[in-house]
Structures are given as structure tokens and as C-alpha cells.
Write an enzyme that holds these catalytic residues in place. Structure first.
Site: not given
Ligand code: 13P
Ligand code: ZN
Length: 272
Positions: A116, A140, A142, A170, A211
Site C-alpha cells: 500500500e 492503515h 484492519h 468526543e 477492508h
């Protein structure tokens, strides 16, 4: 002194460990990148090897030319970063044109940066531009509950933003610009990188349907905290939906009052 002993590298390793412990990083799932400051690059003097070959990034990021990134390796398990940093993370330098990178430390045994990397670098490029260089981190993960919600809620930024804001007071203060949504796409390439970075112009949280989640922040702590807050909010929503749905909630006007007191601007499009 070893690279692993520098404060910014130690901090990065701690955050990868914290994220693993959160349960967001099964196997090689997820990847992190940090744009190293000029002062920290000076600390690398004598500890890195600049003689490696350049490799094409696959996308063009001219405003990141000559920048150095700490990045996780492709196929590497975040769980293993703390055990063997040199094998699982590395430092990549971007070339003059912003089209190639070379590894100057770590990622030993022919390892490569995360698949990525195009999404990370294009998002860094946008964030460097829109924050005047303040944002240095792309994560990134999962994130289990956010992923679960992408099977149930409409894949619409307005719906996701409002639902996540409602689940914890919040949230609008932590991500006032809301969240963007990328519909399901093949990961790892230039197309999803373009889509993600486009949304990064407006949002600090971008959800990849079915994803995971991309976030951006000024520091590793802030980016991690943002991921944690959004994912916790999603967890509450999963519980609420499992209990038959909301019976009462925070209203659009409540959010307007909150915005005034907390001095944040909440776009009216989310206050329907
Ligand atoms: P990498 O192992 O290449 O980082 O890929 C993991 C991932 O989460 C892909 O989206
Ligand atoms: Zn992923």
C-alpha cells in the site's frame, strides 16, 4: 547508536505494538508510514546506507522528493516489528522526481515496503500540501468494527460520519471534518491510492469498504488516537445495532451546541 535506538524509531515500534494488541493487525494486515523530520534525518547520519538501487513507486509524488519515510514491510507481521525491527520495517528515501524510492535502512533480505506504499505516499503528498507540512503520519489498520459496519450501513460519507459522531460525544471534536468512504476496490495499486488521496483532501479518516481504515495525523500518537476513537465508536454502534438499535441519541442541534463550546467547525452537511 543503532537506528532502532533513536527516539522516533522507538516511538514508531511502540505504536505498531499497541496497534497489534488492539487486534487490528492479523497476520500481515495493515501498514504504517511516518515522514521523518529534517532533524531526525540528521540523527540518521552514519547509520544508513544510501547506495541502494531506486525502485519505481508506481505513482508520482513530486512534493515528497528527497523525503525519508519509516515504513512497514510488505507481507511483514506488525506483531513481529518489536521482535526484529530491521527485518520488518525500513527507511525509504524518495528520489528527486518523486517517482522512485530506495531503502536506506532495514527491510533486510530483499524485503519491500508495504504493497500500500502508493496509497500511503499519495495520501502523504496531499496531507503535506493541505496541512502546510504538519501531518506526518498515515496508518492503515484492519479495524474490525468499522469493517463490519461497511456490510450494513450505506457506503455514504454522510451516514458514516453522523453515525460515528453519535456514538461518542468526543467524536466530532476528534474528527470534525468527518469520514470519507472508498467503495470496495482492489487494494495495493495506483487506482485505490488516487481515490484515497482524493478523499484525504477533505478527511483525516478514510474507510475502505470491506477492508479497513486509513487515517492521517500530525504525530504517531494523534494518528493512533484517531484510529482508536473511530474504531471504538464503531464498536459502540455494532453493540447498539445488536441491541435492536437506538432509542435515543445526540441530535443535530446538540452537535451545533457542542461545536460552539469546543470551538470546532462541523460541516452542516452532516447535521441533517
Ligand atoms: P502489506 O503486507 O503489503 O502491507 O499488505 C497488507 C494490507 O493490509 C494490504 O491492504
Ligand atoms: Zn489492508
Amino acid at each position: 547508536m543503532k537506528v532502532e535506538e533513536l527516539d522516533f524509531v522507538k516511538n514508531y515500534i511502540r505504536i505498531t505494538q499497541d496497534a497489534w494488541l488492539k487486534g487490528w493487525h492479523e497476520r500481515n494486515g495493515g501498514n504504517f508510514s511516518y515522514r521523518i523530520t529534517d532533524e531526525e534525518v540528521k540523527e540518521l547520519n552514519g547509520l544508513i546506507n544510501e547506495n541502494s538501487e531506486y525502485t519505481p513507486i508506481g505513482v508520482s509524488v513530486p512534493n515528497l522528493s528527497n523525503e525519508y519515510f519509516l515504513v512497514t514491510g510488505s507481507g511483514k507481521f506488525l506483531r513481529n516489528v518489536i521482535l526484529d525491527p530491521e527485518a520488518n520495517i525500513g527507511i525509504a528515501k524518495i528520489d528527486e522526481k518523486g517517482e522512485n524510492y530506495k531503502i536506506v535502512w532495514g527491510l533486510i533480505n530483499e524485503a519491500r515496503p508495504t504493497s500500500e506504499f502508493p496509497s500511503h505516499l499519495m495520501s502523504h503528498s496531499v496531507k503535506k500540501e493541505v496541512t502546510g507540512g504538519k501531518n506526518r503520519v498515515i496508518l492503515h489498520s484492519h479495524t474490525t468494527n468499522i469493517i463490519a459496519l461497511t456490510f450494513v450501513l450505506p457506503l455514504d460519507s454522510k451516514v458514516f460520519t453522523r453515525e460515528l459522531w453519535e456514538m461518542a460525544t468526543e467524536c466530532p471534536v476528534v474528527f470534525p471534518s468527518g469520514v470519507g468512504i472508498v467503495p470496495w476496490m482492489v487494494p495495493g495499486g495506483a487506482a485505490i491510492a488516487k481515490e484515497t488521496s482524493n478523499l484525504m483532501k477533505e478527511f483525516d479518516v478514510v474507510i475502505w469498504a470491506h477492508h479497513g481504515t486509513f487515517v492521517s495525523g500530525e504525530s504517531l500518537d494523534l494518528a493512533f488516537g484517531l484510529m482508536d476513537t473511530a474504531e471504538k465508536s464503531a464498536e459502540i454502534l455494532v453493540k447498539v445495532l445488536s441491541m435492536g438499535g437506538k432509542r435515543q441519541t445526540i441530535t443535530a442541534n446538540n452537535f451545533r451546541e457542542l461545536a460552539k463550546d469546543f470551538k470546532v467547525e462541523l460541516p452542516e452537511k452532516f447535521l441533517y
